[in-house]
Scaffold this motif. Structure first.
Motif, PDB file in Angstrom:
ATOM      1  N   ALA A 330       0.837  -1.189   0.000  1.00  0.00           N
ATOM      2  CA  ALA A 330       0.000   0.000   0.000  1.00  0.00           C
ATOM      3  C   ALA A 330       0.878   1.247   0.000  1.00  0.00           C
ATOM      4  CB  ALA A 330      -0.924  -0.002   1.216  1.00  0.00           C
ATOM      5  N   ALA A 331       0.554   2.194  -0.852  1.00  0.00           N
ATOM      6  CA  ALA A 331       1.302   3.443  -0.945  1.00  0.00           C
ATOM      7  C   ALA A 331       0.532   4.540  -0.217  1.00  0.00           C
ATOM      8  CB  ALA A 331       1.512   3.824  -2.401  1.00  0.00           C
ATOM      9  N   ILE A 332       1.225   5.246   0.673  1.00  0.00           N
ATOM     10  CA  ILE A 332       0.613   6.310   1.467  1.00  0.00           C
ATOM     11  C   ILE A 332       1.242   7.641   1.065  1.00  0.00           C
ATOM     12  CG2 ILE A 332       0.075   7.122   3.787  1.00  0.00           C
ATOM     13  CD1 ILE A 332       0.759   4.280   4.782  1.00  0.00           C
ATOM     14  N   ALA A 333       0.408   8.617   0.760  1.00  0.00           N
ATOM     15  CA  ALA A 333       0.897   9.948   0.403  1.00  0.00           C
ATOM     16  C   ALA A 333       0.180  10.983   1.249  1.00  0.00           C
ATOM     17  CB  ALA A 333       0.682  10.218  -1.080  1.00  0.00           C
ATOM     18  N   VAL A 334       0.899  12.041   1.617  1.00  0.00           N
ATOM     19  CA  VAL A 334       0.348  13.102   2.469  1.00  0.00           C
ATOM     20  C   VAL A 334       0.656  14.450   1.849  1.00  0.00           C
ATOM     21  CG1 VAL A 334       0.252  14.063   4.792  1.00  0.00           C
ATOM     22  CG2 VAL A 334       0.804  11.633   4.478  1.00  0.00           C
ATOM     23  N   TRP A 335      -0.329  15.347   1.868  1.00  0.00           N
ATOM     24  CA  TRP A 335      -0.174  16.706   1.362  1.00  0.00           C
ATOM     25  C   TRP A 335      -0.552  17.716   2.445  1.00  0.00           C
ATOM     26  CZ3 TRP A 335      -1.872  12.724  -1.587  1.00  0.00           C
ATOM     27  CH2 TRP A 335      -1.324  12.554  -2.867  1.00  0.00           C
ATOM     28  N   CYS A 336       0.039  18.885   2.386  1.00  0.00           N
ATOM     29  CA  CYS A 336      -0.445  20.060   3.115  1.00  0.00           C
ATOM     30  C   CYS A 336      -1.335  20.852   2.166  1.00  0.00           C
ATOM     31  CB  CYS A 336       0.717  20.955   3.554  1.00  0.00           C
ATOM     32  SG  CYS A 336       1.653  20.351   4.970  1.00  0.00           S
ATOM     33  N   ILE A 337      -2.431  21.409   2.693  1.00  0.00           N
ATOM     34  CA  ILE A 337      -3.268  22.308   1.906  1.00  0.00           C
ATOM     35  C   ILE A 337      -3.053  23.716   2.439  1.00  0.00           C
ATOM     36  CG2 ILE A 337      -5.609  22.883   1.184  1.00  0.00           C
ATOM     37  CD1 ILE A 337      -6.387  19.991   1.493  1.00  0.00           C
ATOM     38  N   ASP A 338      -2.471  24.571   1.618  1.00  0.00           N
ATOM     39  CA  ASP A 338      -2.172  25.943   2.011  1.00  0.00           C
ATOM     40  C   ASP A 338      -3.462  26.743   2.183  1.00  0.00           C
ATOM     41  OD1 ASP A 338       0.446  25.230   1.753  1.00  0.00           O
ATOM     42  OD2 ASP A 338       0.746  26.213  -0.188  1.00  0.00           O
ATOM     43  N   PRO A 339      -3.396  27.886   2.873  1.00  0.00           N
ATOM     44  CA  PRO A 339      -4.588  28.741   3.024  1.00  0.00           C
ATOM     45  C   PRO A 339      -5.186  29.210   1.700  1.00  0.00           C
ATOM     46  CG  PRO A 339      -2.919  29.367   4.620  1.00  0.00           C
ATOM     47  CD  PRO A 339      -2.277  28.364   3.709  1.00  0.00           C
ATOM     48  N   GLY A 341      -5.400  27.210  -0.861  1.00  0.00           N
ATOM     49  CA  GLY A 341      -5.923  26.017  -1.521  1.00  0.00           C
ATOM     50  C   GLY A 341      -4.892  25.201  -2.278  1.00  0.00           C
ATOM     51  N   LYS A 342      -3.661  25.658  -2.355  1.00  0.00           N
ATOM     52  CA  LYS A 342      -2.631  24.891  -3.055  1.00  0.00           C
ATOM     53  C   LYS A 342      -2.175  23.701  -2.207  1.00  0.00           C
ATOM     54  CE  LYS A 342      -0.810  28.807  -5.684  1.00  0.00           C
ATOM     55  NZ  LYS A 342       0.366  29.659  -5.953  1.00  0.00           N
ATOM     56  N   ARG A 343      -1.861  22.595  -2.877  1.00  0.00           N
ATOM     57  CA  ARG A 343      -1.410  21.385  -2.182  1.00  0.00           C
ATOM     58  C   ARG A 343       0.088  21.181  -2.354  1.00  0.00           C
ATOM     59  NH1 ARG A 343      -6.046  16.664  -2.670  1.00  0.00           N
ATOM     60  NH2 ARG A 343      -7.822  17.990  -2.134  1.00  0.00           N
ATOM     61  N   ARG A 344       0.735  20.852  -1.252  1.00  0.00           N
ATOM     62  CA  ARG A 344       2.169  20.556  -1.261  1.00  0.00           C
ATOM     63  C   ARG A 344       2.383  19.163  -0.679  1.00  0.00           C
ATOM     64  NH1 ARG A 344       4.570  22.919   2.470  1.00  0.00           N
ATOM     65  NH2 ARG A 344       2.797  23.864   3.557  1.00  0.00           N
ATOM     66  N   GLN A 345       2.909  18.275  -1.478  1.00  0.00           N
ATOM     67  CA  GLN A 345       3.141  16.921  -0.979  1.00  0.00           C
ATOM     68  C   GLN A 345       4.311  16.927  -0.013  1.00  0.00           C
ATOM     69  OE1 GLN A 345       4.569  13.357  -3.441  1.00  0.00           O
ATOM     70  NE2 GLN A 345       2.368  12.980  -3.256  1.00  0.00           N
ATOM     71  N   ILE A 346       4.095  16.348   1.180  1.00  0.00           N
ATOM     72  CA  ILE A 346       5.159  16.309   2.182  1.00  0.00           C
ATOM     73  C   ILE A 346       5.638  14.892   2.460  1.00  0.00           C
ATOM     74  CG2 ILE A 346       4.477  18.464   3.291  1.00  0.00           C
ATOM     75  CD1 ILE A 346       2.963  16.866   5.384  1.00  0.00           C
TER      76      ILE A 346
END
Length: 384
Positions: A330-339, A341-346
Motif C-alpha cells: 500500500a502506498a501512502i501519500a500526504v499533502w499540506c493544503i495551504d490557506p 488552496g494549493k497542495r504541497r506533498q510532504i
C-alpha cells in the motif's frame, strides 16, 4: 367608395401603430433597436437610451430619457430605479432619493433598487433593513455579480451576519440554497459565520449538504471556516456517538465502513474506482478494509482530510493476503493544503511513511492510500 378608403387608412394606421409598439417592447431585449422607434411611440425604448446615456456620462440626456420612461411606463419598479440613477448623475439628490424609495416599495423584485437600499442601510448601520433588502435581492434571482456585491458588503460586518442569518435559517430550502451559493461566492469566514449562526438558530440543514460545503472549504484551505461549519449533530454519529469531526491525532485512523449515509468530510472517503472492490470487517484492533483490485495500475483505496497540529508523525500499513504480508504494497501519500488552496506533498512512501507537519501553512492535511493489483483480506493503518 370613400368609406372603404377611410377604413383602409384606419387599418394601415392601426397596423403601423401596432408595429411600432411591438418594436418598442422588443427594444427592452435589444436596446440597439431603441433609435428605430419614433419618439411618439417610445416607452420601453427609453430604458436602453437611459442606460446608454448613463454609460456615456450624459447626465442631462439620461435624466430626460428616464423622466420620459417613468411618465410613459410608470409601473415597473426598475424604471423608477433608473430615474434614481439619472437623478444622482445630474446631482438631483432629492429626486434620486424619492425615486429609489418608491422603487423599493413598489417592487421587491427590482434588483437595482434593492441594491441601492442595501448600500444605504449599511452606510447608516441599519442592519435589519439591510438584511431585509438583501433577502429581497437574493429572492429576486439577481445575477451572481450583483448579488455578491451586496451580500459581501452586508456580511463583512458581524452585525450584518447576525441579521441575515435569521433569513437564511427560515426553512431547509433557504439554508440549502445559501450553503451552495455562499460557499462558491462569499469570503469563507463571513460565509461560515453566517451559516453557523443560521444553524444555531435552529436552521434545518442536511448533513450531506453540510459535508459537501465543508469539503469545499477544506479543499480551499479555509481551516477555521470548515471547523466552524462542521459542528453539532452532523459532527457526531447519533448511533455510535463517534466523532465525525477533524482528526487531530493519528489515534483514529480506522477504515470505518462506508454506510452510505454521508459520514462527513473528516472520515475516510472511498471513491468509486473501476476494477476495485472493498469489504469491511471488525477485528480486535478495530475496523479493517479488504479489497480486490483487478486493475493493473494502483487504485485509490481511500482518502481523508486531517487537521494535525505541527509535529512529526509516522504511519504503517499492515495487512495480510493469502497468509502473506500485504500491507507493504500500500502506498501512502500526504499533502499540506495551504490557506490559498494549493497542495504541497510532504510525504509519499510504500508500507511506512514518516512526515512532518510544519507550523505554518499546513492547518489542513490530505492523506491518500493506494493499493496495487491483487487483494487483501484486511488492511489497517497504525501509528509508528
Amino acid at each position: 367608395m370613400i368609406g372603404k378608403i377611410l377604413w383602409l387608412l384606419v387599418c394601415v394606421v392601426l397596423g403601423i401603430t401596432a408595429g411600432f409598439l411591438q418594436l418598442d417592447r422588443e427594444a427592452r431585449r435589444k436596446p440597439a433597436l431603441a433609435d428605430n422607434v419614433p419618439a411618439v411611440f417610445r416607452g420601453f425604448a427609453h430604458e436602453g437610451m437611459t442606460l446608454r446615456a448613463l454609460r456615456a456620462e450624459q447626465a442631462d440626456a439620461s435624466l430626460d430619457h428616464a423622466t420620459a420612461l417613468v411618465r410613459k411606463r410608470p409601473l415597473p419598479a426598475e424604471h423608477l430605479a433608473m430615474l434614481a440613477l439619472a437623478g444622482a448623475a445630474g446631482n438631483r439628490v432629492e429626486l434620486s432619493n424619492k425615486a429609489i424609495l418608491l422603487s423599493a416599495r413598489r417592487g421587491w423584485r427590482a434588483p437595482l433598487a434593492q441594491q441601492v437600499i442595501v448600500a444605504s442601510a449599511v452606510d447608516a448601520g441599519q442592519w435589519t433593513t439591510a438584511s431585509d433588502r438583501l433577502t429581497a435581492l437574493w429572492r429576486s434571482g439577481a445575477e451572481d455579480q450583483t448579488l455578491g456585491l451586496s451580500m459581501s458588503r452586508v456580511l463583512a460586518d458581524p452585525r450584518g451576519q447576525t441579521a441575515f442569518s435569521a433569513h437564511v435559517g427560515e426553512n431547509p430550502k433557504s439554508i440549502r440554497r445559501f450553503a451552495y451559493w455562499g460557499v462558491r461566492n462569499l469570503p469563507s469566514d463571513a460565509f461560515a459565520s453566517t451559516m453557523a449562526q443560521a444553524i444555531q438558530r435552529g436552521g434545518d440543514v442536511d448533513c450531506g449538504d453540510l459535508g459537501y460545503v465543508t469539503e469545499r472549504l477544506l479543499n480551499s484551505g479555509a481551516a477555521n471556516a470548515a471547523k466552524r461549519i462542521w459542528t453539532g449533530p452532523c459532527a457526531t454519529s447519533a448511533e455510535t456517538g463517534r466523532s465525525n469531526g477533524p482528526a487531530v491525532s493519528l489515534a483514529d485512523m480506522e477504515f470505518l465502513p462506508d454506510d452510505g449515509a454521508g459520514a462527513g468530510p473528516f472520515r475516510w472517503t472511498y471513491p468509486g474506482v473501476s476494477g476495485l472492490k472493498r469489504s469491511w470487517h471488525e477485528t480486535d484492533q478495530g475496523w479493517v478494509v479488504g479489497y480486490v483490485n483487478r486493475d493493473p495500475l494502483n487504485a485509490v483505496l481511500a482518502y481523508r482530510f486531517l487537521m494535525l497540529p505541527p509535529d512529526t508523525y509516522r504511519l504503517t500499513a499492515i495487512g495480510k493476503s493469502s497468509g502473506r504480508p500485504a500491507g507493504n504494497n500500500a502506498a501512502i501519500a500526504v499533502w499540506c493544503i495551504d490557506p490559498d488552496g494549493k497542495r504541497r506533498q510532504i510525504a509519499s512512501m510504500a508500507e511506512t511513511v514518516g512526515f512532518e507537519v510544519p507550523p505554518e501553512n499546513c492547518a489542513i492535511q490530505f492523506i491518500r492510500v493506494q493499493v496495487p493489483r491483487g487483494e487483501s483480506d484486511g488492511l489497517r493503518l497504525v501509528r509508528g
